[in-house]
Design an enzyme around this catalytic site. Structure first.
Site, PDB file in Angstrom:
ATOM      1  N   HIS A 121    -103.198 -15.191   6.130  1.00  0.00           N
ATOM      2  CA  HIS A 121    -104.305 -15.076   6.221  1.00  0.00           C
ATOM      3  C   HIS A 121    -105.539 -16.137   6.183  1.00  0.00           C
ATOM      4  O   HIS A 121    -105.008 -16.873   5.548  1.00  0.00           O
ATOM      5  CB  HIS A 121    -104.403 -14.379   5.144  1.00  0.00           C
ATOM      6  CG  HIS A 121    -106.235 -13.436   5.028  1.00  0.00           C
ATOM      7  ND1 HIS A 121    -107.751 -13.398   4.503  1.00  0.00           N
ATOM      8  CD2 HIS A 121    -106.327 -11.728   5.333  1.00  0.00           C
ATOM      9  CE1 HIS A 121    -108.099 -12.828   4.558  1.00  0.00           C
ATOM     10  NE2 HIS A 121    -107.255 -11.729   4.945  1.00  0.00           N
ATOM     11  N   ASP A 198     -99.251 -16.235  -1.600  1.00  0.00           N
ATOM     12  CA  ASP A 198    -100.311 -14.968  -1.604  1.00  0.00           C
ATOM     13  C   ASP A 198     -98.995 -13.974  -1.787  1.00  0.00           C
ATOM     14  O   ASP A 198     -98.901 -13.430  -1.190  1.00  0.00           O
ATOM     15  CB  ASP A 198    -101.244 -15.478   0.137  1.00  0.00           C
ATOM     16  CG  ASP A 198    -101.777 -14.080   0.184  1.00  0.00           C
ATOM     17  OD1 ASP A 198    -101.945 -12.894  -0.692  1.00  0.00           O
ATOM     18  OD2 ASP A 198    -102.569 -14.315   1.525  1.00  0.00           O
ATOM     19  N   CYS A 362    -108.580 -11.181  10.398  1.00  0.00           N
ATOM     20  CA  CYS A 362    -108.576 -12.670   9.464  1.00  0.00           C
ATOM     21  C   CYS A 362    -107.125 -13.127  10.044  1.00  0.00           C
ATOM     22  O   CYS A 362    -106.485 -14.057   8.885  1.00  0.00           O
ATOM     23  CB  CYS A 362    -108.790 -12.325   8.034  1.00  0.00           C
ATOM     24  SG  CYS A 362    -109.756 -11.837   7.308  1.00  0.00           S
TER      25      CYS A 362
END
Length: 405
Positions: A121, A198, A362
């Protein structure tokens, strides 16, 4: 508790869109909020609102207790060794930026390496691009297979003794697959690097234990796991956080200020300058209570089962292409329907009350790797049911018929 019962705890889901009961399949973008979270935030504003860490009056102490109590809940939820390893942020994006702007810019020098993957992302890509530019470090990419995934062998070839940071998504927000972060932590540590994870797409769905994963930093967003928007957290190993400098300066994060210098408070407050995200943190704590009451293993089992059911049914739809490996989708499936643009698919589905995501998510690098401009994405969470998946599939069939006319 059955998913149909859980659904009743989410007020927003009890409505009709264009005359149809809402089927919300966009939780990977942002999950809906149970009444428990809404009431917790409401109670704070109605009864306990005050700034924290400052006043000695009753409201100030109650607000501080609730805010710091939420930090304890996050630490427990992630398996941190101490609540001092938890920094409240505006979300995973802010948390990743903090590591890139503070830690990476301190340890990286010209010729060092920062290793990421092209499936990331943008929140876990752009901060590292900027850190590489600022330090002269080389931004390296783990090579991707044709389906967009990578193997642990690819990681071993990419990480060297010049690598300072490895940063990767725990679960891809496009492919829905989990990356081998536990093995990656071993490889990173063997080469003297840190592993940044993440966790935006993993924390809502599976039990996370940062000690077991072996990661050095872990970032997540509250709004994807039934909490409020605008709040998230960064877990960092205490020794690493202590050597990092703040990137925001102002009230509450200082210890002593002189005319030309200042010193910082201890962890975690040196990274939380200004009035913090009080209501958001309290709401996040309530979301964690809610998820733990149901059980993260129960949630994972439900989400996996529902996603498998959706994938099996979608395989029967002619001209529908799904992305990523056939198996292992965690909570989401990304697809295209023939030559129909993803935005058109999402628009027609909305007329039947079905909410999905469409676009590049994204992840433009991954889209280019897969040779596509955009995809549709259906994502599932603890409040979704098989009946809702069936309505989604029926709406997909009607979408095909609509564009054939």
């Amino acid at each position: 508790m059955e998913s149909s019962e859980i659904r009743e705890l989410f007020p927003i889901l009890n409505q009709k869109i264009h005359g149809y009961p809402l089927v919300y399949l966009d939780s990977a973008a942002s999950a809906q909020k149970p009444i428990h979270v809404i009431e917790a935030v409401k109670h704070y504003y109605e009864w306990d609102h005050s700034n924290v860490h400052r006043g000695v009056h009753t409201l100030g102490m109650r607000a501080t207790d609730a805010y710091e109590g939420a930090r304890v809940k996050v630490a427990r939820f992630l398996g941190a060794t101490s609540e001092k390893e938890i920094i409240f942020t505006r979300g995973a994006t802010s948390a990743l930026n903090l590591v890139a702007s503070s830690y990476a810019r301190t340890v990286c020098r010209k010729g060092d390496e920062i290793v990421v993957s092209a499936m990331e992302h943008h929140s876990n890509l752009l901060p590292w691009q900027q850190a590489a530019k600022a330090t002269g470090a080389v931004l390296k990419y783990i090579p991707l297979h044709p389906d967009g995934t990578f193997s642990i062998e690819d990681v071993e070839k990419s990480v060297t003794n010049r690598t300072k940071v490895v940063s990767v998504s725990h679960v891809s927000n496009v492919l829905g697959i989990a990356n081998p972060v536990k093995q990656m932590a071993v490889i990173a540590r063997k080469n003297g690097a840190v592993l940044v994870v993440d966790g935006a797409q993993s924390a809502p769905h599976i039990k996370v234990d940062v000690q077991e994963l072996g990661c050095d930093f872990y970032a997540f967003s509250g709004h994807k796991m039934c909490g409020p928007t605008g709040v998230g957290a960064l877990y960092g190993r205490k020794a690493l956080l202590e050597q990092m400098e703040p990137i925001e300066f102002g009230g509450e994060m200082i210890d002593h200020v002189s005319l030309h210098n200042a010193s910082w408070k201890e962890l975690p407050w040196k990274f939380e300058g200004g009035t913090p995200i009080i209501a958001g943190a309290i709401g996040l704590g309530a979301a964690i209570d809610f998820l733990e009451q149901i059980g993260m293993n129960t949630i994972a089992e439900h989400d996996n089962q529902l996603t498998r059911y959706a994938v099996e049914q979608m395989e029967r739809i002619e001209d529908l292409t799904m992305y990523g490996p056939k198996d292992g989708h965690l909570g989401l499936v990304t697809f295209n329907l023939g030559n129909i643009h993803a935005h058109d698919v999402a628009t027609v589905l909305d007329t039947y009350g079905v909410a999905i995501r469409a676009g590049h998510h994204c992840c433009q690098l991954l889209m280019r790797h897969l040779s596509i401009g955009a995809t549709a994405r259906a994502s599932f969470y603890l409040y979704n049911t098989e009946e809702e998946v069936d309505r989604f599939l029926l709406a997909l069939q009607k979408t095909k018929e609509y564009f054939k006319e």
